[in-house]
Structure formats: structure tokens, C-alpha cells
Design a protein around this motif. Structure first.
Motif, PDB file in Angstrom:
ATOM      1  N   ASN A  13       0.837  -1.198   0.000  1.00 56.70           N
ATOM      2  CA  ASN A  13       0.000   0.000   0.000  1.00 56.70           C
ATOM      3  C   ASN A  13       0.873   1.251   0.000  1.00 56.70           C
ATOM      4  N   VAL A  14       0.249   2.347   0.195  1.00 55.01           N
ATOM      5  CA  VAL A  14       0.970   3.621   0.205  1.00 55.01           C
ATOM      6  C   VAL A  14       2.052   3.625   1.283  1.00 55.01           C
ATOM      7  N   ASP A  15       1.736   2.983   2.420  1.00 53.49           N
ATOM      8  CA  ASP A  15       2.686   2.952   3.524  1.00 53.49           C
ATOM      9  C   ASP A  15       3.989   2.272   3.135  1.00 53.49           C
ATOM     10  N   SER A  16       3.860   1.123   2.455  1.00 53.13           N
ATOM     11  CA  SER A  16       5.088   0.388   2.152  1.00 53.13           C
ATOM     12  C   SER A  16       5.855   1.052   1.025  1.00 53.13           C
TER      13      SER A  16
ATOM     14  N   GLU B 146       9.669   2.299   1.324  1.00 47.53           N
ATOM     15  CA  GLU B 146      10.729   2.064   0.351  1.00 47.53           C
ATOM     16  C   GLU B 146      11.477   3.362   0.037  1.00 47.53           C
ATOM     17  N   ILE B 147      10.709   4.419  -0.156  1.00 48.71           N
ATOM     18  CA  ILE B 147      11.344   5.705  -0.455  1.00 48.71           C
ATOM     19  C   ILE B 147      12.244   6.145   0.697  1.00 48.71           C
ATOM     20  N   ARG B 148      11.755   5.915   1.926  1.00 51.62           N
ATOM     21  CA  ARG B 148      12.568   6.240   3.097  1.00 51.62           C
ATOM     22  C   ARG B 148      13.877   5.451   3.087  1.00 51.62           C
ATOM     23  N   SER B 149      13.750   4.166   2.745  1.00 52.08           N
ATOM     24  CA  SER B 149      14.937   3.315   2.747  1.00 52.08           C
ATOM     25  C   SER B 149      15.912   3.701   1.642  1.00 52.08           C
TER      26      SER B 149
ATOM     27  N   PRO C 190      11.996  -2.946   3.473  1.00 50.15           N
ATOM     28  CA  PRO C 190      10.705  -2.768   2.787  1.00 50.15           C
ATOM     29  C   PRO C 190      10.286  -4.086   2.122  1.00 50.15           C
ATOM     30  N   GLU C 191       8.973  -4.305   2.023  1.00 51.38           N
ATOM     31  CA  GLU C 191       8.449  -5.598   1.574  1.00 51.38           C
ATOM     32  C   GLU C 191       9.115  -6.156   0.316  1.00 51.38           C
TER      33      GLU C 191
END
Lengths: 92, 187
Positions: B78-81, B85-88, B135-136
């Protein structure tokens, strides 16, 4: 190595980030003679990348080994769940 | 035919379950995965040539099921994951300066020379925790690469990414794992 030296090394060979990328993929095997020398020179002179190369390999090894490591807190499967699965095996 | 599978179930169910539980942290999911593993084993028994031990074979099937499970999770991302990813990505970029060279503090821990680390329970626990925090879809890439005998092409196809995309993900995931171990592993 100080930051200036590192910067020069980055210009003459590859940047550290690029090296960590190359370490990961198999592209190192396909490098031209000249790039291979640049790659090896970088690793010879840059301790941080040398460390990273080994750490990356170690992480890979640890990950592939993990699946056969017995878990320390071995969980047992629930008896009813087991029974249900056994019946399904028999049926199939 | 199925008697053999039943024997194997009695012998290995707990171990397989333990592993599945360890990888998914859910009782129900782990039970489902073990069930799917044995049902696949029934179907695939004819292809089992006995070149490997039954336990190894069952674990290989289970690992594929676990990867399928991760893949479903990554797909329903979803938007959260996506944000995770962007954070990572930002985080792995921050390990390097504007010239893309390492930012070093001078007190980096050297842990690469320690071969015995592979047998160090604390180290493996830390690594496990670090994989969990990825991230997933990074997790999916790493788990597919190291836990299955799938080829790189297969993994790319299943993940729906290009080859260069895949290496980019593995690269970033490895960088994250290195930093995570640097920070979290206490000897």
C-alpha cells in the motif's frame, strides 16, 4: 585515507557507491581490462570498500545458511492442526 | 504412496512449522504454509528422485511457499510500504557523500574478518531482525535470492522488475543490512 584522496580515487577509478554496486552484481566478471584495473585499484586502496565486499559476502553466506539452522526456540505445531493436515494428505 | 508423505509429516512437521513460523511470525500462516507444502509434496512425489534428503526437499518446497507469501504481501503493498521504500532509498543514499563516496566516522566496526560469525547466534538473530525491517519488496528480493534455488531471471519475472532494477534492489538491501548490523549487533 582522507576525504581528498578518496575523492581523487573516486574520479580515477569508480565512486565507492558504484563499487558497492559492482560487488553485488556479477558485472565484475564482464569488466574490460581497463575497468578491471580501476576496480581492483579502488579496492586495493579503499579500506571501506574492502570491508564492504567481505561483509556483503558474509551476509549472503549467513542468509543462505539460515534455513538449515535449527531454531533455538523450536515451536511445536498444534496437535489439532497436525491432525487436520494429516487427513488432507490422506484424502489427496 | 501417501504413506511416505505421512511418515515425513510425522518426522518433519514441527521443524518445518518452526521455520515457517520464524519467517512469518503468524501461527495461522505457518500452519497454512506447512499444509500447502505437504499437499504439493503429494503431487510432486513422482518428481522426487531421491537425489536429496526428503527433509531438504520439503524445506525447498516450503521456502518457495514462504516466498509466495512474501510476494503476495509485496503485491498488496500500500501507500505505507511505498513510503517505507522511499525512506529506505534515501537512507541508503545517505551513506555516501555528494561524490558518492563513503561517509566515514572513523569508528566503523570491522566485523567482516570473523568467520565464526556464521555460527554466532546473536549475529544471526541481528541479521534476521534486519531482514525483517527491509521494505516488503526488498525483503522479497533478498529472500528469493538466498532462500530458493530460483534463477535470477525467474525472480525478476515473478517480481515484475527488470534485471537492472533487481540488482539495484539487492544492492540497496545489502547496504541497508550492512548498516543495520553495524548499528544493532552488540558483541
Amino acid at each position: 585515507m582522507n576525504i581528498i584522496m578518496r575523492r581523487i580515487l573516486g574520479i580515477v577509478t569508480f565512486s565507492c557507491k558504484r563499487i558497492t554496486e559492482m560487488v553485488e552484481s556479477k558485472e565484475v566478471d564482464k569488466l574490460s581490462f581497463r575497468d578491471r584495473i580501476r576496480y581492483n585499484t579502488h579496492l586495493a586502496l579503499c579500506k571501506a570498500c574492502r570491508s564492504y565486499e567481505k561483509q556483503s559476502a558474509l551476509i549472503g553466506k549467513a542468509l543462505s545458511r539460515m534455513m538449515f539452522e535449527p531454531q533455538e526456540d523450536q515451536k511445536k505445531m498444534d496437535g489439532t492442526a497436525k491432525q487436520k493436515i494429516l487427513e488432507k494428505i490422506k484424502e489427496s | 504412496m501417501n504413506e511416505k508423505i505421512e511418515d515425513w509429516f510425522n518426522l518433519y512437521a514441527d521443524e518445518l512449522y518452526g521455520w515457517a513460523y520464524h519467517k512469518t511470525a503468524s501461527k495461522e500462516t505457518a500452519e497454512d504454509l506447512v499444509q500447502d507444502t505437504f499437499l504439493s509434496a503429494v503431487k510432486g512425489l513422482r518428481n522426487f528422485k531421491g537425489n536429496s534428503k526428503p527433509k531438504t526437499w520439503l524445506f525447498a518446497i516450503l521456502n518457495n511457499k514462504i516466498i509466495d507469501h512474501y510476494r503476495k504481501k509485496a503485491k498488496s503493498a500500500n501507500v505505507d510500504s511505498k513510503a517505507a521504500e522511499i525512506r529506505s532509498i534515501k537512507q541508503t543514499d545517505s551513506f555516501f557523500d555528494s561524490h558518492r563516496n563513503w561517509i566515514l566516522t572513523g569508528n566503523e566496526v570491522a566485523w567482516e574478518e570473523e568467520v565464526h560469525l556464521l555460527d554466532d547466534h546473536e549475529f544471526n538473530k541481528t541479521l534476521d531482525h534486519c531482514v525483517d525491517k527491509l521494505p516488503e519488496n526488498w525483503k522479497l528480493a533478498v529472500v528469493s535470492k538466498y532462500l530458493s534455488d530460483k534463477t535470477t531471471d525467474q525472480i525478476c519475472q515473478e517480481m515484475g522488475v527488470t534485471l537492472s532494477n533487481y540488482w539495484q534492489i539487492v544492492h540497496r538491501a545489502k547496504l541497508s543490512l550492512k548498516k543495520c548490523i553495524d548499528h544493532n549487533w552488540i558483541r
